[in-house]
Design a protein around this motif. Structure first.
Motif, PDB file in Angstrom:
ATOM      1  N   SER A  36      52.752  34.776  44.932  1.00 29.11           N
ATOM      2  CA  SER A  36      51.532  34.127  45.395  1.00 29.11           C
ATOM      3  C   SER A  36      50.449  35.152  45.639  1.00 29.11           C
ATOM      4  CB  SER A  36      51.820  33.358  46.687  1.00 29.11           C
ATOM      5  OG  SER A  36      52.211  34.268  47.696  1.00 29.11           O
ATOM      6  N   GLY A  37      50.674  36.360  45.157  1.00 33.97           N
ATOM      7  CA  GLY A  37      49.655  37.368  45.315  1.00 33.97           C
ATOM      8  C   GLY A  37      49.882  38.273  46.497  1.00 33.97           C
ATOM      9  N   ASP A  38      51.011  38.104  47.189  1.00 33.72           N
ATOM     10  CA  ASP A  38      51.267  38.908  48.372  1.00 33.72           C
ATOM     11  C   ASP A  38      51.201  40.400  48.068  1.00 33.72           C
ATOM     12  OD1 ASP A  38      53.746  36.639  49.768  1.00 33.72           O
ATOM     13  OD2 ASP A  38      51.569  36.562  49.721  1.00 33.72           O
ATOM     14  N   ASN A  39      51.565  40.791  46.849  1.00 33.08           N
ATOM     15  CA  ASN A  39      51.525  42.208  46.505  1.00 33.08           C
ATOM     16  C   ASN A  39      50.098  42.705  46.340  1.00 33.08           C
ATOM     17  OD1 ASN A  39      51.047  40.781  44.162  1.00 33.08           O
ATOM     18  ND2 ASN A  39      52.230  42.139  42.877  1.00 33.08           N
ATOM     19  N   ARG A  40      49.147  41.830  46.180  1.00 33.86           N
ATOM     20  CA  ARG A  40      47.751  42.254  46.068  1.00 33.86           C
ATOM     21  C   ARG A  40      47.029  42.172  47.411  1.00 33.86           C
ATOM     22  NH1 ARG A  40      46.891  36.960  43.326  1.00 33.86           N
ATOM     23  NH2 ARG A  40      46.238  35.699  45.058  1.00 33.86           N
ATOM     24  N   ASP A  41      47.687  41.596  48.426  1.00 30.11           N
ATOM     25  CA  ASP A  41      47.077  41.509  49.747  1.00 30.11           C
ATOM     26  C   ASP A  41      46.695  42.893  50.241  1.00 30.11           C
ATOM     27  OD1 ASP A  41      47.541  38.821  49.669  1.00 30.11           O
ATOM     28  OD2 ASP A  41      48.826  38.756  51.432  1.00 30.11           O
ATOM     29  N   GLY A  42      45.537  42.992  50.842  1.00 27.54           N
ATOM     30  CA  GLY A  42      45.105  44.262  51.394  1.00 27.54           C
ATOM     31  C   GLY A  42      43.601  44.396  51.359  1.00 27.54           C
ATOM     32  N   THR A  43      43.153  45.628  51.567  1.00 27.12           N
ATOM     33  CA  THR A  43      41.736  45.939  51.624  1.00 27.12           C
ATOM     34  C   THR A  43      41.385  46.886  50.483  1.00 27.12           C
ATOM     35  OG1 THR A  43      41.812  45.711  54.027  1.00 27.12           O
ATOM     36  CG2 THR A  43      39.906  46.843  53.106  1.00 27.12           C
ATOM     37  N   TYR A  44      40.293  46.604  49.820  1.00 28.58           N
ATOM     38  CA  TYR A  44      39.838  47.367  48.666  1.00 28.58           C
ATOM     39  C   TYR A  44      38.376  47.764  48.890  1.00 28.58           C
ATOM     40  CZ  TYR A  44      43.883  45.150  46.451  1.00 28.58           C
ATOM     41  OH  TYR A  44      45.155  44.709  46.151  1.00 28.58           O
ATOM     42  N   TYR A  45      37.972  48.898  48.319  1.00 31.25           N
ATOM     43  CA  TYR A  45      36.604  49.378  48.495  1.00 31.25           C
ATOM     44  C   TYR A  45      35.957  49.768  47.179  1.00 31.25           C
ATOM     45  CZ  TYR A  45      37.524  49.689  53.487  1.00 31.25           C
ATOM     46  OH  TYR A  45      37.824  49.394  54.785  1.00 31.25           O
ATOM     47  N   ILE A  46      34.622  49.715  47.175  1.00 36.70           N
ATOM     48  CA  ILE A  46      33.810  50.202  46.063  1.00 36.70           C
ATOM     49  C   ILE A  46      32.553  50.814  46.667  1.00 36.70           C
ATOM     50  CG2 ILE A  46      32.577  48.024  45.750  1.00 36.70           C
ATOM     51  CD1 ILE A  46      32.611  48.557  42.715  1.00 36.70           C
ATOM     52  N   LYS A  47      32.081  51.906  46.076  1.00 37.90           N
ATOM     53  CA  LYS A  47      30.847  52.487  46.603  1.00 37.90           C
ATOM     54  C   LYS A  47      29.665  51.987  45.789  1.00 37.90           C
ATOM     55  CE  LYS A  47      30.456  56.843  44.163  1.00 37.90           C
ATOM     56  NZ  LYS A  47      30.220  58.254  44.316  1.00 37.90           N
ATOM     57  N   ASP A  48      28.502  52.043  46.394  1.00 42.42           N
ATOM     58  CA  ASP A  48      27.249  51.629  45.758  1.00 42.42           C
ATOM     59  C   ASP A  48      27.320  50.199  45.239  1.00 42.42           C
ATOM     60  OD1 ASP A  48      26.325  54.197  46.305  1.00 42.42           O
ATOM     61  OD2 ASP A  48      26.956  54.961  44.350  1.00 42.42           O
ATOM     62  N   VAL A  49      27.829  49.310  46.061  1.00 48.47           N
ATOM     63  CA  VAL A  49      27.976  47.912  45.669  1.00 48.47           C
ATOM     64  C   VAL A  49      26.606  47.280  45.411  1.00 48.47           C
ATOM     65  CG1 VAL A  49      28.020  46.996  48.029  1.00 48.47           C
ATOM     66  CG2 VAL A  49      29.180  45.756  46.216  1.00 48.47           C
ATOM     67  N   ASN A  50      26.532  46.450  44.407  1.00 49.70           N
ATOM     68  CA  ASN A  50      25.304  45.729  44.027  1.00 49.70           C
ATOM     69  C   ASN A  50      24.117  46.660  43.817  1.00 49.70           C
ATOM     70  OD1 ASN A  50      26.638  43.285  44.107  1.00 49.70           O
ATOM     71  ND2 ASN A  50      26.047  42.840  46.209  1.00 49.70           N
ATOM     72  N   GLY A  51      24.375  47.883  43.365  1.00 47.70           N
ATOM     73  CA  GLY A  51      23.294  48.814  43.079  1.00 47.70           C
ATOM     74  C   GLY A  51      22.651  49.418  44.313  1.00 47.70           C
ATOM     75  N   GLY A  56      31.144  48.525  49.573  1.00 47.05           N
ATOM     76  CA  GLY A  56      31.667  47.178  49.396  1.00 47.05           C
ATOM     77  C   GLY A  56      33.125  47.138  49.808  1.00 47.05           C
ATOM     78  N   GLN A  57      33.496  46.113  50.559  1.00 49.36           N
ATOM     79  CA  GLN A  57      34.877  45.949  51.018  1.00 49.36           C
ATOM     80  C   GLN A  57      35.356  44.569  50.590  1.00 49.36           C
ATOM     81  OE1 GLN A  57      35.746  44.842  55.145  1.00 49.36           O
ATOM     82  NE2 GLN A  57      36.980  46.705  55.286  1.00 49.36           N
ATOM     83  N   LEU A  58      36.516  44.528  49.949  1.00 47.51           N
ATOM     84  CA  LEU A  58      37.137  43.282  49.528  1.00 47.51           C
ATOM     85  C   LEU A  58      38.444  43.150  50.288  1.00 47.51           C
ATOM     86  CD1 LEU A  58      36.829  40.983  47.355  1.00 47.51           C
ATOM     87  CD2 LEU A  58      38.401  42.336  45.972  1.00 47.51           C
ATOM     88  N   VAL A  59      38.604  42.062  51.037  1.00 51.88           N
ATOM     89  CA  VAL A  59      39.831  41.833  51.801  1.00 51.88           C
ATOM     90  C   VAL A  59      40.534  40.628  51.193  1.00 51.88           C
ATOM     91  CG1 VAL A  59      40.808  41.341  54.068  1.00 51.88           C
ATOM     92  CG2 VAL A  59      38.762  42.773  53.890  1.00 51.88           C
ATOM     93  N   VAL A  60      41.794  40.827  50.778  1.00 50.59           N
ATOM     94  CA  VAL A  60      42.573  39.782  50.126  1.00 50.59           C
ATOM     95  C   VAL A  60      43.744  39.394  51.026  1.00 50.59           C
ATOM     96  CG1 VAL A  60      43.974  39.209  48.113  1.00 50.59           C
ATOM     97  CG2 VAL A  60      41.964  40.672  47.850  1.00 50.59           C
ATOM     98  N   LYS A  61      43.859  38.104  51.307  1.00 50.53           N
ATOM     99  CA  LYS A  61      44.985  37.545  52.062  1.00 50.53           C
ATOM    100  C   LYS A  61      45.429  36.290  51.335  1.00 50.53           C
ATOM    101  CE  LYS A  61      43.599  39.232  56.584  1.00 50.53           C
ATOM    102  NZ  LYS A  61      43.127  38.883  57.916  1.00 50.53           N
ATOM    103  N   GLY A  62      46.531  36.401  50.609  1.00 53.85           N
ATOM    104  CA  GLY A  62      47.003  35.265  49.820  1.00 53.85           C
ATOM    105  C   GLY A  62      45.996  34.932  48.743  1.00 53.85           C
TER     106      GLY A  62
END
Length: 148
Positions: A36-51, A56-62
């Protein structure tokens, strides 16, 4: 002689039943642990989001996703922009359900995604997992930039 045949038949039936139970158990375990995506759960980052120079921080829960944008002054406070969404059924897109108020926010509608062990790409922009080498380097660089 009929006792011996009955005993063999009983043993055979028991062995078949045990085998069937074991197979059923494996099948049920496989069904119960569908990814169900549990292995992708977590926090992800990107710099200079949207130019911007924002983080940018992406938080995935389920199946739920939240996207936050932080400026240097707000890294440990409330994000400047927050959007929420969810993965579609085949997990090939994020469908944004609530967009942030910032006019730079491009998180509306749906966006194609690609998922790997250490990143999630949204519309071609790669967000790296926070505990990966790339994620740690990105966060350290952002913190250093913000201290200036």
């Amino acid at each position: 002689m009929s006792v011996i045949r009955t005993t063999r038949r009983t043993r055979t039936k028991i062995a078949v039943s045990i085998g069937a139970l074991a197979a059923s158990s494996l099948i049920l375990t496989a069904c119960g642990s569908s990814d169900s995506g549990d292995n992708r759960d977590g926090t992800y980052y990107i710099k200079d989001v949207n130019g911007t120079s924002d983080l940018g921080q992406l938080v995935v829960k389920g199946n739920s996703v939240s996207h936050h944008e932080y400026s240097c002054d707000g890294v440990y406070e409330e994000p400047d922009v927050t959007s929420t969404g969810e993965f579609n059924k085949d997990q090939s897109q994020i469908i944004w359900t609530v967009a942030g108020d910032d006019p730079r926010n491009k998180r509306t509608g749906s966006e194609p995604i690609a998922i790997s062990d250490t990143s999630i790409s949204i519309s071609g922009s790669a967000y790296v997992r926070d505990n990966s080498d790339a994620g740690k380097a990105l966060l350290d660089g952002f913190k250093a930039k913000c201290k200036k």
